[in-house]
Design a protein around this motif. Sequence first.
Motif, PDB file in Angstrom:
ATOM      1  N   ILE A 139      49.343  47.511  46.328  1.00  0.00           N
ATOM      2  CA  ILE A 139      48.032  46.887  46.131  1.00  0.00           C
ATOM      3  C   ILE A 139      46.920  47.854  46.517  1.00  0.00           C
ATOM      4  N   VAL A 140      47.123  48.591  47.600  1.00  0.00           N
ATOM      5  CA  VAL A 140      46.155  49.631  47.977  1.00  0.00           C
ATOM      6  C   VAL A 140      46.012  50.643  46.845  1.00  0.00           C
ATOM      7  N   GLU A 141      47.145  51.084  46.300  1.00  0.00           N
ATOM      8  CA  GLU A 141      47.113  52.047  45.194  1.00  0.00           C
ATOM      9  C   GLU A 141      46.417  51.459  43.969  1.00  0.00           C
ATOM     10  N   ALA A 142      46.711  50.195  43.665  1.00  0.00           N
ATOM     11  CA  ALA A 142      46.104  49.559  42.499  1.00  0.00           C
ATOM     12  C   ALA A 142      44.588  49.470  42.641  1.00  0.00           C
ATOM     13  N   LYS A 143      44.116  49.156  43.837  1.00  0.00           N
ATOM     14  CA  LYS A 143      42.664  49.047  44.041  1.00  0.00           C
ATOM     15  C   LYS A 143      41.997  50.402  43.845  1.00  0.00           C
ATOM     16  N   LEU A 144      42.574  51.446  44.440  1.00  0.00           N
ATOM     17  CA  LEU A 144      41.938  52.760  44.373  1.00  0.00           C
ATOM     18  C   LEU A 144      42.092  53.427  43.005  1.00  0.00           C
ATOM     19  N   SER A 145      43.186  53.124  42.313  1.00  0.00           N
ATOM     20  CA  SER A 145      43.379  53.734  40.996  1.00  0.00           C
ATOM     21  C   SER A 145      42.975  52.808  39.860  1.00  0.00           C
ATOM     22  N   ARG A 146      42.401  51.651  40.197  1.00  0.00           N
ATOM     23  CA  ARG A 146      41.787  50.751  39.228  1.00  0.00           C
ATOM     24  C   ARG A 146      42.799  50.176  38.242  1.00  0.00           C
ATOM     25  N   ILE A 147      43.870  49.612  38.784  1.00  0.00           N
ATOM     26  CA  ILE A 147      44.922  49.028  37.976  1.00  0.00           C
ATOM     27  C   ILE A 147      44.898  47.505  38.138  1.00  0.00           C
ATOM     28  N   PRO A 148      44.842  46.745  37.030  1.00  0.00           N
ATOM     29  CA  PRO A 148      44.742  45.280  37.131  1.00  0.00           C
ATOM     30  C   PRO A 148      46.089  44.620  37.450  1.00  0.00           C
ATOM     31  N   LEU A 149      46.209  44.063  38.638  1.00  0.00           N
ATOM     32  CA  LEU A 149      47.384  43.304  39.044  1.00  0.00           C
ATOM     33  C   LEU A 149      46.968  41.884  39.433  1.00  0.00           C
ATOM     34  N   ILE A 150      47.772  40.904  39.023  1.00  0.00           N
ATOM     35  CA  ILE A 150      47.544  39.514  39.418  1.00  0.00           C
ATOM     36  C   ILE A 150      48.626  39.170  40.441  1.00  0.00           C
ATOM     37  N   VAL A 151      48.283  39.206  41.711  1.00  0.00           N
ATOM     38  CA  VAL A 151      49.258  39.042  42.793  1.00  0.00           C
ATOM     39  C   VAL A 151      49.354  37.563  43.163  1.00  0.00           C
ATOM     40  N   TYR A 182      42.103  21.501  35.115  1.00  0.00           N
ATOM     41  CA  TYR A 182      41.060  22.439  34.694  1.00  0.00           C
ATOM     42  C   TYR A 182      40.856  23.512  35.756  1.00  0.00           C
ATOM     43  N   TYR A 183      40.905  23.095  37.032  1.00  0.00           N
ATOM     44  CA  TYR A 183      40.768  24.051  38.137  1.00  0.00           C
ATOM     45  C   TYR A 183      41.863  25.108  38.072  1.00  0.00           C
ATOM     46  N   ALA A 184      43.110  24.687  37.880  1.00  0.00           N
ATOM     47  CA  ALA A 184      44.225  25.639  37.821  1.00  0.00           C
ATOM     48  C   ALA A 184      44.053  26.598  36.655  1.00  0.00           C
ATOM     49  N   ARG A 185      43.657  26.072  35.509  1.00  0.00           N
ATOM     50  CA  ARG A 185      43.534  26.911  34.308  1.00  0.00           C
ATOM     51  C   ARG A 185      42.384  27.920  34.444  1.00  0.00           C
ATOM     52  N   THR A 186      41.224  27.435  34.859  1.00  0.00           N
ATOM     53  CA  THR A 186      40.071  28.342  34.938  1.00  0.00           C
ATOM     54  C   THR A 186      40.231  29.375  36.050  1.00  0.00           C
ATOM     55  N   THR A 187      40.951  29.013  37.114  1.00  0.00           N
ATOM     56  CA  THR A 187      41.200  29.997  38.176  1.00  0.00           C
ATOM     57  C   THR A 187      42.065  31.136  37.645  1.00  0.00           C
ATOM     58  N   ALA A 188      43.049  30.809  36.818  1.00  0.00           N
ATOM     59  CA  ALA A 188      43.879  31.850  36.206  1.00  0.00           C
ATOM     60  C   ALA A 188      43.043  32.758  35.313  1.00  0.00           C
ATOM     61  N   THR A 189      42.191  32.158  34.497  1.00  0.00           N
ATOM     62  CA  THR A 189      41.325  32.956  33.616  1.00  0.00           C
ATOM     63  C   THR A 189      40.385  33.844  34.416  1.00  0.00           C
ATOM     64  N   ARG A 190      39.810  33.265  35.457  1.00  0.00           N
ATOM     65  CA  ARG A 190      38.874  34.034  36.282  1.00  0.00           C
ATOM     66  C   ARG A 190      39.575  35.188  36.990  1.00  0.00           C
ATOM     67  N   ALA A 191      40.807  34.956  37.438  1.00  0.00           N
ATOM     68  CA  ALA A 191      41.565  36.016  38.107  1.00  0.00           C
ATOM     69  C   ALA A 191      41.795  37.196  37.164  1.00  0.00           C
ATOM     70  N   ILE A 192      42.171  36.904  35.930  1.00  0.00           N
ATOM     71  CA  ILE A 192      42.442  37.980  34.966  1.00  0.00           C
ATOM     72  C   ILE A 192      41.158  38.715  34.602  1.00  0.00           C
ATOM     73  N   SER A 193      40.100  37.983  34.335  1.00  0.00           N
ATOM     74  CA  SER A 193      38.842  38.639  33.972  1.00  0.00           C
ATOM     75  C   SER A 193      38.307  39.482  35.123  1.00  0.00           C
ATOM     76  N   THR A 194      38.494  39.012  36.364  1.00  0.00           N
ATOM     77  CA  THR A 194      38.044  39.784  37.526  1.00  0.00           C
ATOM     78  C   THR A 194      38.863  41.061  37.671  1.00  0.00           C
ATOM     79  N   SER A 195      40.161  40.974  37.410  1.00  0.00           N
ATOM     80  CA  SER A 195      41.009  42.163  37.534  1.00  0.00           C
ATOM     81  C   SER A 195      40.657  43.224  36.495  1.00  0.00           C
ATOM     82  N   LEU A 196      40.139  42.792  35.345  1.00  0.00           N
ATOM     83  CA  LEU A 196      39.812  43.722  34.261  1.00  0.00           C
ATOM     84  C   LEU A 196      38.384  44.242  34.321  1.00  0.00           C
ATOM     85  N   GLN A 197      37.511  43.510  34.990  1.00  0.00           N
ATOM     86  CA  GLN A 197      36.110  43.921  35.063  1.00  0.00           C
ATOM     87  C   GLN A 197      36.004  45.264  35.770  1.00  0.00           C
TER      88      GLN A 197
END
Length: 583
Positions: A90-102, A147-162
């Motif tokens: 996870i440290v490596e992913a943050k510094l090397s800008r790799i999208p992971l959904i943990v 709706y909460y479960a679904r939108t949280t998943a979408t938000r997690a992915i979009s945040t990882s890619l931003q």
Amino acid sequence: MNHQETLTTYLASFIQELSNSGVRDVVISPGSRSTPLALLIAEHPTLKYHINIDERSAAFFALGIAKQTRKPVALLCTSGTAAANYFPAIVEAKLSRIPLIVLTADRPHELRDIGAPQAIDQIHLYGKHVKWFVEMALPEIGEEMTYYARTTATRAISTSLQQPAGPVHLNFPIREPLLPRLDPSPFEELENRPAITVKQGDTLLESGEMKKISERLKRIEKGVIVCGVIDYPQFATAVLALADALGYPIIADPLSQLRSGSFSEEYIIDSYDAILKEIVSDEMLYPDVIIRFGGMPVSKPLTKFMKRLAGTEQYMIEAGNSWRDPINAATQMIYCDETLFCEGLLKQLDEKRHSNWLEMWQNLNRIARNTIINVISDITELDEGKLVLELVKRLPQNSHLFVGNSMPIRDVDTFFHFNQQNIRILANRGANGIDGVVSSALGASLYGEPLFLLIGDLSFFHDLNGLLAAKMHQLNITIIVINNNGGGIFSFLPQSNEPKHFEALFGTPTDIDFEYAVKMYSGRYSKVRNWDEFHHSMNEAITLKGLNVIEVPTNRNANVDIHRKMWKRVSAEIEQYVHGEKE
């Protein structure tokens, strides 16, 4: 509605949204508390799951998949120390800008901090090493919770890619019983479309600012473009066109994806490490402007060169809101998509510039490269630098080369010269650690064939258990292990001048016979004794499937002597050229 139906609907809604939002691969480490998530992921019709028993290896394996595909990958484990083992990747992913959904399963709140087994504090477990943390609500039923479960998943992915991309962490407290309903499939009842769509916009520079920069650069002949770690498909074409218009050389790190491709090498400077190691004090190389893209380059001489140019304008181009300037040399931090910056600037430049400045850099690069090749070609014994030269000759067109940290990436920087074989070079250069490299390379091999890993013996040892993924998933990879019996890079550092404790503290010889470990994972192993045997092993490996390991024994002290001899020759040749230029 009973507990099983509540658990199933809530978690299935979340998992369906991962798929709706573009996730295709999930890496799972077996465990109890994560049972409902694991079973539902396995049941999903489009998600592809990969079992990796060791969590540290699993996280680096997921990172390798995401690095290769440039897409987010989900990662699932049970509660307790399993989640802690994700930390290095996870440290490596943050510094090397790799999208992971943990995704970490957890004990429910009533079992926390009371001595329950496999219960640790998982709230904000990864601290600032993730872009976003969510403590998920306990499974409940109802439209609002779905709706909460679904939108949280979408938000997690979009945040990882931003931009800048990176990992996110979602912690799932789950009560027993843990078995969801699988028949009939819960996904047949769910919508196969996103609950909400997130549009990612590119960071652009205002046209007036772009014009100011272009007008400034039009007046500067002595400029340099430095491309560090950057891996965007369209960037190479854009930056080469910009270099052509400005007449600036491109100092191309091996991880810039500019060392190999179906384009001209006219502007590519690939032997800068040797050049700058010897003549950094010569002002004839000092540019009036530097345009920087990507992470910090591997080369220390290049880093020192840029740092010492205190009076030089340095433009740092960043797609995301980050600050990658450890040398404190940037004079302008420009937040703009790197490819769009090149294309936008190119529109403002009306004529191509030809300059003696570019020709000088090209001449120096040719002298340094030819000298390196001549010196190394005369070596008959197995040598780490020559290994890179020989390896590149034998890599197939359109192959992938994953490179370990420490000496291998530095030797690739020096000895991997421009070619048109279209070889994609990958490495974990976020935290620059030697851990997890085998697992990352195996993850990358899932969608990147043929793939070759060049790695040192200590780094190989550090992640031997990662080889299980090759056996379990029948992955195809050729691993070239440079075995100098210890930490070869320390022989180049000041520590080597303190021989009393050097071997125990830094050399750290292990005297391991890797053959037994490779065979334990059903791999093919060969240990070469000369160049003919290496060539034969490489030719054979290219035609074989599965795990292939080629061990190349080298001598640390001899390697240092050869490098120093090479640098001395490069220095002499460059000095002769520089002297002639000054006359």
